[in-house]
Design an enzyme around this catalytic site. Sequence first.
Site, short mmCIF file in Angstrom:
data_model
loop_
_atom_site.label_atom_id
_atom_site.label_comp_id
_atom_site.label_asym_id
_atom_site.label_seq_id
_atom_site.Cartn_x
_atom_site.Cartn_y
_atom_site.Cartn_z
N CYS A 102 0.84 -1.19 0.00
CA CYS A 102 0.00 0.00 0.00
C CYS A 102 0.88 1.25 0.00
O CYS A 102 1.44 1.60 -1.04
CB CYS A 102 -0.99 -0.02 1.17
SG CYS A 102 -2.36 1.16 0.98
N HIS A 192 -3.62 -5.50 0.48
CA HIS A 192 -3.13 -5.76 1.84
C HIS A 192 -3.12 -7.26 2.15
O HIS A 192 -4.12 -7.80 2.64
CB HIS A 192 -4.01 -5.04 2.87
CG HIS A 192 -3.79 -3.58 2.94
ND1 HIS A 192 -2.81 -3.01 3.74
CD2 HIS A 192 -4.41 -2.55 2.32
CE1 HIS A 192 -2.83 -1.70 3.61
NE2 HIS A 192 -3.80 -1.39 2.75
N GLU A 194 -1.76 -8.62 4.60
CA GLU A 194 -1.75 -8.79 6.05
C GLU A 194 -3.14 -8.68 6.68
O GLU A 194 -3.32 -9.01 7.85
CB GLU A 194 -0.79 -7.77 6.69
CG GLU A 194 -1.33 -6.36 6.83
CD GLU A 194 -1.26 -5.51 5.57
OE1 GLU A 194 -1.39 -4.28 5.70
OE2 GLU A 194 -1.11 -6.07 4.46
#
Length: 245
Positions: A102, A192, A194
Amino acid sequence: MPKSQAPSIPRLAIVKTGSTYPSIKAKFGDFDHWFVRELGEGLDISVVNVAAGESPGHPEQWDGILVTGSPAMVSEGADWSERTALWLASAVNLQIPLLGVCYGHQLLAHAFGGDVGYHPQGRESGTFGVKLFDSAKTDPLLGQMPIQFQAQLTHRQSVLRLPESAVLLAKNEFEPHQAFRIGHCAWGVQFHPEFTPEIMKAYLDVQSPDLETENQDASALISSVADTPEATGLLKRFAELVQNR
């Protein structure tokens, strides 16, 4: 094996460029916790909060580098951000495995002469499909992924123009530059890996007033959040790449 002869554990720097919303941090922890959870074992991980003024030292002291997302904007040109961009360029030139996520994705592009700014269509937030280009088939990091996969996304700025040296690896309908590589072992991903579905829903809940103002259906976006195992698996593959370097 004597302790003095034991193989060293590869050192990974998580370059932290900011923190999540306070309410999300209180419930789920911060960005670095989410990355550590998904990277797995086998790495000596240190968190360097560059947004708070911490220095990552010389790039050569790390075997791998991961750059987090941030509530900051690359286009703001904050001093810490510009210093980190120069540092990332040095790390890439030294061929140290690097993954920017990001904000990290955008900062990596900025470091090599790409353009970063607000996406002309506004915010992309939720679970969306991503499609790989043929260039990703032989990529060391993305090559094992399916041609199309689901990913968690939340961003207002984007890489508007890739650096000339970048290889474009993925896109979706909203964002033409979802993933790219510079050199042999530096990657940027707008999505993302994560994020869990629970974290994505929490983001959408916090963003609901803004989403409604932007004529987006926050309830529908929350309902469509899904698990994204292919995107999340990217982090373990990056960890393996660092370990095998």
